[in-house]
Design a protein around this motif. Structure first.
Motif, PDB file in Angstrom:
ATOM      1  N   GLY A  83      11.559  38.345 -24.073  1.00  0.00           N
ATOM      2  CA  GLY A  83      10.939  38.172 -25.386  1.00  0.00           C
ATOM      3  C   GLY A  83      11.505  37.020 -26.192  1.00  0.00           C
ATOM      4  O   GLY A  83      11.776  35.916 -25.680  1.00  0.00           O
ATOM      5  N   SER A  84      11.765  37.304 -27.493  1.00  0.00           N
ATOM      6  CA  SER A  84      12.111  36.213 -28.401  1.00  0.00           C
ATOM      7  C   SER A  84      13.622  36.028 -28.571  1.00  0.00           C
ATOM      8  O   SER A  84      14.046  35.343 -29.495  1.00  0.00           O
ATOM      9  N   GLY A  85      14.415  36.655 -27.762  1.00  0.00           N
ATOM     10  CA  GLY A  85      15.843  36.334 -27.814  1.00  0.00           C
ATOM     11  C   GLY A  85      16.812  37.495 -27.861  1.00  0.00           C
ATOM     12  O   GLY A  85      18.018  37.302 -27.661  1.00  0.00           O
ATOM     13  N   SER A  86      16.359  38.721 -28.111  1.00  0.00           N
ATOM     14  CA  SER A  86      17.327  39.827 -28.226  1.00  0.00           C
ATOM     15  C   SER A  86      18.128  39.990 -26.925  1.00  0.00           C
ATOM     16  O   SER A  86      19.312  40.308 -26.963  1.00  0.00           O
ATOM     17  N   VAL A  87      17.498  39.742 -25.787  1.00  0.00           N
ATOM     18  CA  VAL A  87      18.223  39.950 -24.512  1.00  0.00           C
ATOM     19  C   VAL A  87      19.235  38.835 -24.246  1.00  0.00           C
ATOM     20  O   VAL A  87      20.172  39.017 -23.458  1.00  0.00           O
ATOM     21  N   GLY A  94      10.767  45.106 -23.950  1.00  0.00           N
ATOM     22  CA  GLY A  94       9.978  46.272 -24.346  1.00  0.00           C
ATOM     23  C   GLY A  94       8.550  46.200 -23.854  1.00  0.00           C
ATOM     24  O   GLY A  94       8.230  45.436 -22.934  1.00  0.00           O
ATOM     25  N   GLY A  95       7.690  46.986 -24.508  1.00  0.00           N
ATOM     26  CA  GLY A  95       6.297  47.075 -24.087  1.00  0.00           C
ATOM     27  C   GLY A  95       5.611  45.726 -24.044  1.00  0.00           C
ATOM     28  O   GLY A  95       4.817  45.455 -23.136  1.00  0.00           O
ATOM     29  N   SER A  96       5.918  44.866 -25.010  1.00  0.00           N
ATOM     30  CA  SER A  96       5.241  43.566 -25.051  1.00  0.00           C
ATOM     31  C   SER A  96       5.586  42.727 -23.825  1.00  0.00           C
ATOM     32  O   SER A  96       4.716  42.095 -23.224  1.00  0.00           O
ATOM     33  N   VAL A  97       6.861  42.725 -23.468  1.00  0.00           N
ATOM     34  CA  VAL A  97       7.287  41.932 -22.301  1.00  0.00           C
ATOM     35  C   VAL A  97       6.710  42.542 -21.017  1.00  0.00           C
ATOM     36  O   VAL A  97       6.212  41.827 -20.134  1.00  0.00           O
ATOM     37  N   ILE A  98       6.746  43.867 -20.922  1.00  0.00           N
ATOM     38  CA  ILE A  98       6.237  44.526 -19.706  1.00  0.00           C
ATOM     39  C   ILE A  98       4.733  44.263 -19.570  1.00  0.00           C
ATOM     40  O   ILE A  98       4.236  43.948 -18.486  1.00  0.00           O
ATOM     41  N   ASP A  99       4.024  44.375 -20.687  1.00  0.00           N
ATOM     42  CA  ASP A  99       2.576  44.147 -20.628  1.00  0.00           C
ATOM     43  C   ASP A  99       2.258  42.705 -20.264  1.00  0.00           C
ATOM     44  O   ASP A  99       1.347  42.438 -19.466  1.00  0.00           O
ATOM     45  N   SER A 100       2.992  41.776 -20.838  1.00  0.00           N
ATOM     46  CA  SER A 100       2.782  40.364 -20.508  1.00  0.00           C
ATOM     47  C   SER A 100       3.034  40.152 -19.012  1.00  0.00           C
ATOM     48  O   SER A 100       2.270  39.464 -18.328  1.00  0.00           O
ATOM     49  N   MET A 158       6.321  52.975 -17.016  1.00  0.00           N
ATOM     50  CA  MET A 158       5.766  53.853 -15.976  1.00  0.00           C
ATOM     51  C   MET A 158       4.242  53.934 -16.053  1.00  0.00           C
ATOM     52  O   MET A 158       3.621  54.586 -15.210  1.00  0.00           O
ATOM     53  N   SER A 159       3.650  53.310 -17.059  1.00  0.00           N
ATOM     54  CA  SER A 159       2.214  53.538 -17.300  1.00  0.00           C
ATOM     55  C   SER A 159       1.325  52.616 -16.474  1.00  0.00           C
ATOM     56  O   SER A 159       1.773  51.614 -15.926  1.00  0.00           O
ATOM     57  N   ASN A 160       0.045  52.971 -16.438  1.00  0.00           N
ATOM     58  CA  ASN A 160      -0.960  52.141 -15.752  1.00  0.00           C
ATOM     59  C   ASN A 160      -1.664  51.214 -16.737  1.00  0.00           C
ATOM     60  O   ASN A 160      -2.669  50.613 -16.406  1.00  0.00           O
ATOM     61  N   LEU A 215      -8.330  38.869 -30.517  1.00  0.00           N
ATOM     62  CA  LEU A 215      -8.867  39.988 -29.725  1.00  0.00           C
ATOM     63  C   LEU A 215      -7.738  40.678 -28.981  1.00  0.00           C
ATOM     64  O   LEU A 215      -7.132  40.109 -28.066  1.00  0.00           O
ATOM     65  N   LYS A 216      -7.450  41.924 -29.360  1.00  0.00           N
ATOM     66  CA  LYS A 216      -6.416  42.694 -28.669  1.00  0.00           C
ATOM     67  C   LYS A 216      -7.104  43.731 -27.793  1.00  0.00           C
ATOM     68  O   LYS A 216      -7.853  44.565 -28.285  1.00  0.00           O
ATOM     69  N   ARG A 217      -6.839  43.664 -26.506  1.00  0.00           N
ATOM     70  CA  ARG A 217      -7.544  44.551 -25.580  1.00  0.00           C
ATOM     71  C   ARG A 217      -6.566  45.242 -24.631  1.00  0.00           C
ATOM     72  O   ARG A 217      -5.576  44.653 -24.206  1.00  0.00           O
ATOM     73  N   MET A 268      20.603  50.456 -28.421  1.00  0.00           N
ATOM     74  CA  MET A 268      21.415  50.622 -29.641  1.00  0.00           C
ATOM     75  C   MET A 268      21.368  49.401 -30.556  1.00  0.00           C
ATOM     76  O   MET A 268      21.746  49.486 -31.721  1.00  0.00           O
ATOM     77  N   THR A 269      20.932  48.248 -30.021  1.00  0.00           N
ATOM     78  CA  THR A 269      20.888  47.043 -30.860  1.00  0.00           C
ATOM     79  C   THR A 269      19.558  46.909 -31.611  1.00  0.00           C
ATOM     80  O   THR A 269      19.348  45.941 -32.335  1.00  0.00           O
ATOM     81  N   LEU A 270      18.658  47.870 -31.411  1.00  0.00           N
ATOM     82  CA  LEU A 270      17.349  47.791 -32.082  1.00  0.00           C
ATOM     83  C   LEU A 270      17.479  47.898 -33.602  1.00  0.00           C
ATOM     84  O   LEU A 270      18.260  48.710 -34.093  1.00  0.00           O
ATOM     85  N   MET A 303       2.864  59.795 -30.565  1.00  0.00           N
ATOM     86  CA  MET A 303       1.415  59.582 -30.626  1.00  0.00           C
ATOM     87  C   MET A 303       0.787  59.586 -29.233  1.00  0.00           C
ATOM     88  O   MET A 303      -0.329  60.068 -29.062  1.00  0.00           O
ATOM     89  N   HIS A 304       1.498  59.075 -28.226  1.00  0.00           N
ATOM     90  CA  HIS A 304       0.943  59.122 -26.862  1.00  0.00           C
ATOM     91  C   HIS A 304       0.728  60.569 -26.428  1.00  0.00           C
ATOM     92  O   HIS A 304      -0.189  60.885 -25.681  1.00  0.00           O
ATOM     93  N   THR A 305       1.600  61.451 -26.909  1.00  0.00           N
ATOM     94  CA  THR A 305       1.466  62.867 -26.583  1.00  0.00           C
ATOM     95  C   THR A 305       0.370  63.505 -27.426  1.00  0.00           C
ATOM     96  O   THR A 305      -0.433  64.302 -26.928  1.00  0.00           O
ATOM     97  N   PRO A 356      -7.019  57.003 -32.485  1.00  0.00           N
ATOM     98  CA  PRO A 356      -6.002  56.373 -33.331  1.00  0.00           C
ATOM     99  C   PRO A 356      -5.462  55.085 -32.700  1.00  0.00           C
ATOM    100  O   PRO A 356      -5.273  54.076 -33.379  1.00  0.00           O
ATOM    101  N   HIS A 357      -5.246  55.108 -31.373  1.00  0.00           N
ATOM    102  CA  HIS A 357      -4.781  53.885 -30.706  1.00  0.00           C
ATOM    103  C   HIS A 357      -5.798  52.765 -30.794  1.00  0.00           C
ATOM    104  O   HIS A 357      -5.454  51.614 -31.031  1.00  0.00           O
ATOM    105  N   LYS A 358      -7.053  53.117 -30.552  1.00  0.00           N
ATOM    106  CA  LYS A 358      -8.099  52.080 -30.575  1.00  0.00           C
ATOM    107  C   LYS A 358      -8.251  51.494 -31.987  1.00  0.00           C
ATOM    108  O   LYS A 358      -8.403  50.295 -32.157  1.00  0.00           O
TER     109      LYS A 358
END
Ligand code: NZQ
Ligand code: ZN
Length: 394
Positions: free
Chosen positions: A41-45, A100-106, A149-151, A162-164, A184-186, A200-202, A270-272
């Motif tokens: 991502g933008s530098g935290s790692v 995180g999710g953004s990096v994994i999705d990318s 772990m998601s699809n 456009l976010k899809r 812990m650094t979040l 919310m996913h649940t 809610p997600h959509k």
């Protein structure tokens, strides 16, 4: 018979606990990788020293790598195209997402793009179904989306904001290295956003009119209660390892399918609805969900009374006294109180955005297109419903 048939497929190998990231080289090598794309991502790692440790873990196994950083929250298609070109040029055969999710999705979108010819956006424009995807590994740094772990994968096309999202089993990561200490650094806000997303996913799966199983409900209710309890601990002590671990594992379980088995898969509106907020205003995903949820819940509960009542009693601890509607509304209010307690918004103003009537019309239109006209299980929503919710959530 109430239960729906299901297939449960979670092929991701999870290595969970202290120093899990040091396994990156061994796991990549075991998959036959020769050249890895380290995506971040933008530098935290970099600041935390994590990237360096992962590089060392790859080098120790004789693996070479190239790097592509710069993924932003609500990840963009532009960087994905860069990644596809880089992977092709460097003959990358595994993508390791460190973030995180953004990096994994990318990483997932790059992996689709490298594996087959054609513009990868076609997949998100519902013009083509992918049949191949490069293998993906994950070093997770935030408990939130469950993308490890998601699809699913979610990407934003800059042009038109456009976010899809797109779901396909072939993008599930091969392995996920999950060290709770890395979270812990979040910033506190991101921790709270993550907890909200996990719950919310649940909840998306819980509020359904299509089948159910007691075991699924019990898992879901236990998961939400646990995340609420642990989120409160983390709000006071962000360094609590056990609480970090509970939340991190909950994040994966909340989105690997487990908490929706035996149902129609849930509601997901809610997600959509939130996705349009993310695409237009670039807000954090979890915060956007919290801002919309209460309004959505009040709009739909009459069509899903049994589930909302069960939720109020079993999850929010509301006494089963008086009429059902009162119990349900107390349950919704209690959830909003919890959001406020952990610093999450309960409407768009608190989220920091002020959509005009025209903005609401635009978001409702886009949302309706993205769901093919209508979607929902607690209640099926169409464009006028979406517009009403956007306006009421301001
Ligand atoms: O970019 P860096 O510098 O790493 O900073 C990130 C980012 O600013 C920071 N961060 C992450 N780990 C950190 C850290 N900062 C300090 N220490 C750490 N250990 O946190 C910020 C948010 O990161 P991001 O990856 O955007 O968060 P999240 O995991 O919540 O991902 C959100 C994205 O995932 C999508 C969302 O729509 C959004 O685009 N989703 C993906 C899903 C999926 N693939 O299954 C499902 C979800 O419902 C969701 O839609
Ligand atoms: Zn989510």
């Amino acid at each position: 018979m109430n239960m729906r048939d299901f297939t449960f497929y979670t092929p991701t190998k999870v290595i969970f606990g202290k120093d899990a990231e040091n396994r990156a080289g061994v796991e990549a090598k075991a998959l036959g990788a020769t050249k890895v794309l380290l995506h971040y991502g933008s530098g935290s790692v970099i600041r935390s020293g994590l990237l360096k440790r992962v590089e060392e873990a790859l080098t120790a196994q004789g693996l070479s790598y190239v790097e592509l950083g710069g993924v932003v929250p609500n990840p963009r298609l532009g960087l994905v195209y860069e990644g596809i070109e880089l992977c092709r040029k460097e003959k990358v055969d595994l993508i390791l997402a460190v973030g995180g999710g953004s990096v994994i999705d990318s990483a997932k979108v790059i992996a689709y793009g490298v594996a087959e010819p054609g513009d990868v956006w076609e997949i998100f424009d519902y013009k083509r179904v992918p049949t191949a995807c490069l293998p993906i590994g994950v070093v997770l740094t935030i408990a939130a989306t469950g993308s490890e772990m998601s699809n699913s994968t979610v990407i934003t096309k800059e042009e038109g904001g456009l976010k899809r999202g797109y779901n396909n089993e072939i993008c599930r990561p091969k392995f996920a290295l999950m060290n709770p200490a890395l979270t812990m650094t979040l910033p506190d806000y991101q921790t709270a956003c993550g907890c909200t997303d996990i719950m919310m996913h649940t909840m998306e799966r819980y509020f359904s009119n299509g089948g159910n199983m007691e075991i699924t409900d019990a898992l879901a209710e236990g998961l939400i209660r646990t995340v609420m309890q642990q989120a409160r601990i983390l709000a006071k002590d962000p360094q609590d390892y056990d609480a970090r671990a509970e939340v991190m594992w909950a994040g994966s379980l909340a989105h690997n399918g487990l908490t929706g088995l035996g149902t129609d898969g849930g509601d997901w509106m809610p997600h959509k609805l939130q996705m349009e907020l993310g695409g237009k205003y670039d807000v954090a995903h979890g915060a956007g969900l919290a801002a919309i949820w209460g309004t959505w819940a009040r709009y739909v509960y009459r069509d899903c009374m049994d589930r909302f009542k069960k939720f109020a009693i079993r999850v929010m601890g509301i006494p089963d006294e008086g009429d059902d509607e009162a119990v349900i509304l107390k349950g919704i209010e209690a959830m909003e109180d919890f959001y406020r307690e952990i610093g999450m918004p309960t409407n768009m103003r608190e989220l920091g955005v002020e959509p005009t009537d025209e903005d609401c019309v635009e978001m409702a239109k886009k949302c309706a297109v993205s769901v093919g006209g209508a979607k929902g299980s607690a209640k099926v929503l169409r464009e006028p419903d979406m517009l009403a919710i956007y306006k009421a959530a301001r």
